[in-house]
Design a protein around this motif. Structure first.
Motif, PDB file in Angstrom:
ATOM      1  N   LEU A 361       0.767  -1.334   0.099  1.00 47.90           N
ATOM      2  CA  LEU A 361       0.029   0.082  -0.157  1.00 47.90           C
ATOM      3  C   LEU A 361       0.838   1.442  -0.120  1.00 47.90           C
ATOM      4  O   LEU A 361       0.235   2.375  -0.050  1.00 47.90           O
ATOM      5  CB  LEU A 361      -0.859   0.000   1.270  1.00 47.90           C
ATOM      6  N   LEU A 362       2.179   1.262   0.118  1.00 48.00           N
ATOM      7  CA  LEU A 362       2.911   2.303   0.432  1.00 48.00           C
ATOM      8  C   LEU A 362       3.699   2.678  -1.165  1.00 48.00           C
ATOM      9  O   LEU A 362       4.024   1.941  -1.870  1.00 48.00           O
ATOM     10  CB  LEU A 362       4.252   1.995   1.081  1.00 48.00           C
ATOM     11  N   SER A 363       2.989   3.919  -1.575  1.00 46.75           N
ATOM     12  CA  SER A 363       3.152   4.209  -2.861  1.00 46.75           C
ATOM     13  C   SER A 363       4.930   4.641  -3.028  1.00 46.75           C
ATOM     14  O   SER A 363       5.535   5.173  -2.009  1.00 46.75           O
ATOM     15  CB  SER A 363       2.433   5.380  -3.143  1.00 46.75           C
ATOM     16  N   PRO A 364       5.315   4.705  -4.200  1.00 45.17           N
ATOM     17  CA  PRO A 364       6.690   4.973  -4.451  1.00 45.17           C
ATOM     18  C   PRO A 364       6.843   6.523  -4.352  1.00 45.17           C
ATOM     19  O   PRO A 364       8.016   6.842  -3.731  1.00 45.17           O
ATOM     20  CB  PRO A 364       6.794   4.860  -6.095  1.00 45.17           C
ATOM     21  N   GLN A 365       5.926   7.478  -4.519  1.00 48.59           N
ATOM     22  CA  GLN A 365       5.875   8.768  -4.014  1.00 48.59           C
ATOM     23  C   GLN A 365       6.254   8.867  -2.575  1.00 48.59           C
ATOM     24  O   GLN A 365       7.003   9.637  -2.142  1.00 48.59           O
ATOM     25  CB  GLN A 365       4.743   9.470  -4.495  1.00 48.59           C
ATOM     26  N   LYS A 366       5.533   8.254  -1.743  1.00 53.24           N
ATOM     27  CA  LYS A 366       5.935   8.287  -0.271  1.00 53.24           C
ATOM     28  C   LYS A 366       7.051   7.629   0.168  1.00 53.24           C
ATOM     29  O   LYS A 366       7.607   8.255   0.882  1.00 53.24           O
ATOM     30  CB  LYS A 366       4.478   7.721   0.357  1.00 53.24           C
ATOM     31  N   LEU A 367       7.601   6.554  -0.277  1.00 59.49           N
ATOM     32  CA  LEU A 367       8.409   5.899   0.077  1.00 59.49           C
ATOM     33  C   LEU A 367       9.673   7.063  -0.400  1.00 59.49           C
ATOM     34  O   LEU A 367      11.002   7.042   0.350  1.00 59.49           O
ATOM     35  CB  LEU A 367       8.817   4.625  -0.739  1.00 59.49           C
ATOM     36  N   ALA A 368       9.421   7.392  -1.621  1.00 61.36           N
ATOM     37  CA  ALA A 368      10.775   8.542  -1.906  1.00 61.36           C
ATOM     38  C   ALA A 368      11.017   9.577  -0.799  1.00 61.36           C
ATOM     39  O   ALA A 368      12.106   9.976  -0.830  1.00 61.36           O
ATOM     40  CB  ALA A 368      10.596   9.031  -3.244  1.00 61.36           C
ATOM     41  N   GLN A 369       9.910   9.892  -0.074  1.00 62.07           N
ATOM     42  CA  GLN A 369      10.023  10.878   0.770  1.00 62.07           C
ATOM     43  C   GLN A 369      10.832  10.816   2.251  1.00 62.07           C
ATOM     44  O   GLN A 369      11.212  11.718   2.705  1.00 62.07           O
ATOM     45  CB  GLN A 369       8.622  11.352   1.078  1.00 62.07           C
ATOM     46  N   ILE A 370      11.007   9.410   2.383  1.00 63.91           N
ATOM     47  CA  ILE A 370      11.223   9.168   3.867  1.00 63.91           C
ATOM     48  C   ILE A 370      12.300   8.168   3.966  1.00 63.91           C
ATOM     49  O   ILE A 370      12.226   6.868   3.448  1.00 63.91           O
ATOM     50  CB  ILE A 370      10.055   8.329   4.447  1.00 63.91           C
ATOM     51  N   ARG A 371      13.370   8.614   4.286  1.00 66.40           N
ATOM     52  CA  ARG A 371      14.762   8.131   4.182  1.00 66.40           C
ATOM     53  C   ARG A 371      14.825   6.674   5.013  1.00 66.40           C
ATOM     54  O   ARG A 371      15.309   5.580   4.784  1.00 66.40           O
ATOM     55  CB  ARG A 371      15.892   8.621   4.464  1.00 66.40           C
ATOM     56  N   VAL A 372      14.198   6.864   6.391  1.00 60.25           N
ATOM     57  CA  VAL A 372      14.197   5.560   7.235  1.00 60.25           C
ATOM     58  C   VAL A 372      13.308   4.381   6.736  1.00 60.25           C
ATOM     59  O   VAL A 372      13.697   3.100   6.781  1.00 60.25           O
ATOM     60  CB  VAL A 372      13.599   6.013   8.654  1.00 60.25           C
ATOM     61  N   LEU A 373      12.282   4.639   5.936  1.00 59.73           N
ATOM     62  CA  LEU A 373      11.571   3.505   5.231  1.00 59.73           C
ATOM     63  C   LEU A 373      12.405   2.954   4.115  1.00 59.73           C
ATOM     64  O   LEU A 373      11.961   1.476   3.990  1.00 59.73           O
ATOM     65  CB  LEU A 373      10.384   4.419   4.622  1.00 59.73           C
ATOM     66  N   GLN A 374      13.180   3.810   3.314  1.00 52.84           N
ATOM     67  CA  GLN A 374      13.947   3.299   2.242  1.00 52.84           C
ATOM     68  C   GLN A 374      14.880   2.175   3.042  1.00 52.84           C
ATOM     69  O   GLN A 374      15.041   1.079   2.379  1.00 52.84           O
ATOM     70  CB  GLN A 374      14.733   4.223   1.600  1.00 52.84           C
ATOM     71  N   GLU A 375      15.335   2.622   4.179  1.00 52.25           N
ATOM     72  CA  GLU A 375      16.523   1.682   4.701  1.00 52.25           C
ATOM     73  C   GLU A 375      15.869   0.719   5.473  1.00 52.25           C
ATOM     74  O   GLU A 375      16.263  -0.847   5.273  1.00 52.25           O
ATOM     75  CB  GLU A 375      17.016   2.757   6.146  1.00 52.25           C
TER      76      GLU A 375
END
Length: 466
Positions: A361-375
């Motif tokens: 459910l996590l969009s690429p746009q939102k993921l790109a905003q948050i470094r800790v989620l990318q990690e």
């Protein structure tokens, strides 16, 4: 559009009339915006010259040069006519934009509540409250009432959002000797910080007021990583609106409360089946069945827009409630606290809470905003040995724009209040543009008397083409 610009300018003028620099401020603002901002031949950067205002003396002298009497009745008639036209136009634009978002019914509620808080002057700084967790009259009283909850008194670590209306909540957490867990705003500069007053890290001679702003938490708090072990006992969130029957919550539209809950529950720092969620709001933010405003208008609009004959719309809204179907990762509340009452959501109608991060459910746009989620996603994929799913594309909702305010004559408390929103406070000269960059401008104001003027002035300039 010109109508949109005019209403913003007029709003600034109307509010500024309540302050000591009223007539000069109005004259200079109108002249500046007409000549510099609305010129179609100017580049965006040239629309905001540093000589917009020069000094308080210049403002004072400019007002004396105008001899034409002010016709207040004509001004009000003209203002209200233009205001109505511009508001209708903005409503049409907003409706088109909100229809692209994932849960349009939430935006119907948000706009109604934000508008009502502003219209009835139930909002507090920072204003306008649109696209924020709205600060409201009585926020401190709600916080004090919240502190009487047995669940709060028994908690050792309390997670509290970093928004202005919950600042007193953060104060009470620290004053009670508890550990405060607070996220960096929008998780943009880091993850979480922990603070506990009266320790080696934060001695008791440090004023608690200095710890409760976002800047104070970043300065005095201990940053923690994704992989540290700790246990959250209670979560306090801000809200735009809440349902007292199901606990359904509407925030400001960015989904950070849900993401933070998901990360903490996935990492084992929070038991999603046991930890209670409390919100502090104004009474008007609690759905009342459509009896009073703003809910009466919300239900009327919903009925007008209804696309179903059997009482159930595609988004889950019905003729009884404007709260539609929640997304799987939405976090409902267990307890609602207002300045006047405490509402416990009934167990038999309370919505279940999610657990973990819903990557699908996590969009690429939102993921790109948050470094800790990318990690976290990268680490999880490495541990699983396979790629995690990605959510659908989405149009991210608008956010409240930043503004750098220069505090001339503002006391320590006023500066702290402004800095709570991540605002930088610098300089001394009143009335001069301080700074222009990609998404912010700076205006020198006296925050003690004119903080609302600064907010409206920023919107007037930024939305006119900056």
């Amino acid at each position: 559009s010109m109508a949109r610009r005019r209403v913003l300018i007029l709003a600034c003028i109307a509010i500024s009339r309540q302050h000591s620099l009223a007539s000069a401020f109005s004259l200079q603002l109108s002249s500046c915006l007409d000549k510099n901002i609305m010129s179609s031949n100017s580049s965006p950067r040239s629309r905001l010259p540093t000589e917009l205002f020069t000094s308080a003396d210049d403002l004072s002298s400019s007002s004396s040069s105008s001899t034409k009497p002010f016709d207040e009745k004509a001004f009000e008639t003209d203002r209200l006519t233009k205001d109505a036209a511009a508001m209708n136009e903005m409503k049409e634009v907003a409706t088109k934009e909100f229809s692209k978002l994932r849960t349009p019914w939430k935006w119907r509620i948000r706009k109604a509540v934000w508008d009502y808080l502003e219209e009835k002057d139930l909002a507090q700084f920072p204003r306008p409250v649109h696209h924020r967790i709205p600060n409201f009259v009585g926020a401190d009283e709600a916080a004090e009432r919240m502190s009487t909850l047995p669940e709060f008194q028994a908690a050792s670590m309390v997670k509290v959002n970093p928004d202005t209306p919950q600042r007193r909540v953060r104060h009470l957490v620290l004053e009670s000797g508890k550990t405060l867990l607070t996220p960096q705003p929008r998780l943009r500069t880091g993850f979480f910080s922990t603070l506990k007053h009266g320790t080696d890290a934060i001695p008791s001679d440090v004023r608690i007021e200095a710890l409760t702003s976002s800047k104070g938490a970043a300065k005095h708090g201990s940053p923690i990583t994704l992989y540290e072990k700790y246990t959250v006992d209670l979560v306090v969130v801000g809200s735009t609106a809440v349902c007292p029957t199901t606990g359904a919550r509407v925030g400001k539209g960015e989904g950070f409360a849900e993401l933070e809950w998901g990360i903490l529950s996935q990492q084992g720092n929070l038991d999603a089946t046991k930890v209670l969620v409390v919100t502090t709001v104004h009474d008007c933010q609690v759905f009342d069945g459509g009896v009073e405003e703003p809910w009466k208008s919300v239900m009327a609009q919903q009925e007008q827009d209804s696309d179903s004959e059997d009482g159930m719309n595609e988004d889950g809204t019905t003729s009884q409630t404007p709260f539609g179907a929640l997304v799987t990762h939405d976090v409902p509340v267990d307890i609602i606290v207002t300045p006047t009452r405490i509402i416990h959501i009934p167990n038999d109608s309370k919505l279940p809470k999610p657990s973990g991060v819903y990557w699908d459910l996590l969009s690429p746009q939102k993921l790109a905003q948050i470094r800790v989620l990318q990690e976290l996603k990268k680490r999880t994929e490495e541990e699983l040995g396979e790629a995690l799913p990605s959510g659908p594309e989405e149009v991210l909702p608008p956010t409240a724009p930043g503004i750098d305010v220069v505090a001339a004559g503002a006391g320590e408390e006023e500066v702290a209040e402004v800095e709570e929103e991540g605002v930088e406070v610098v300089g001394e000269a009143v009335g001069e543009v301080a700074k222009v960059d990609d998404d912010k401008i700076g205006i020198y104001v006296n925050l003690v008397t004119s903080s609302h003027c600064a907010s409206i002035l920023y919107y007037a300039i930024a939305l006119s083409g900056s």
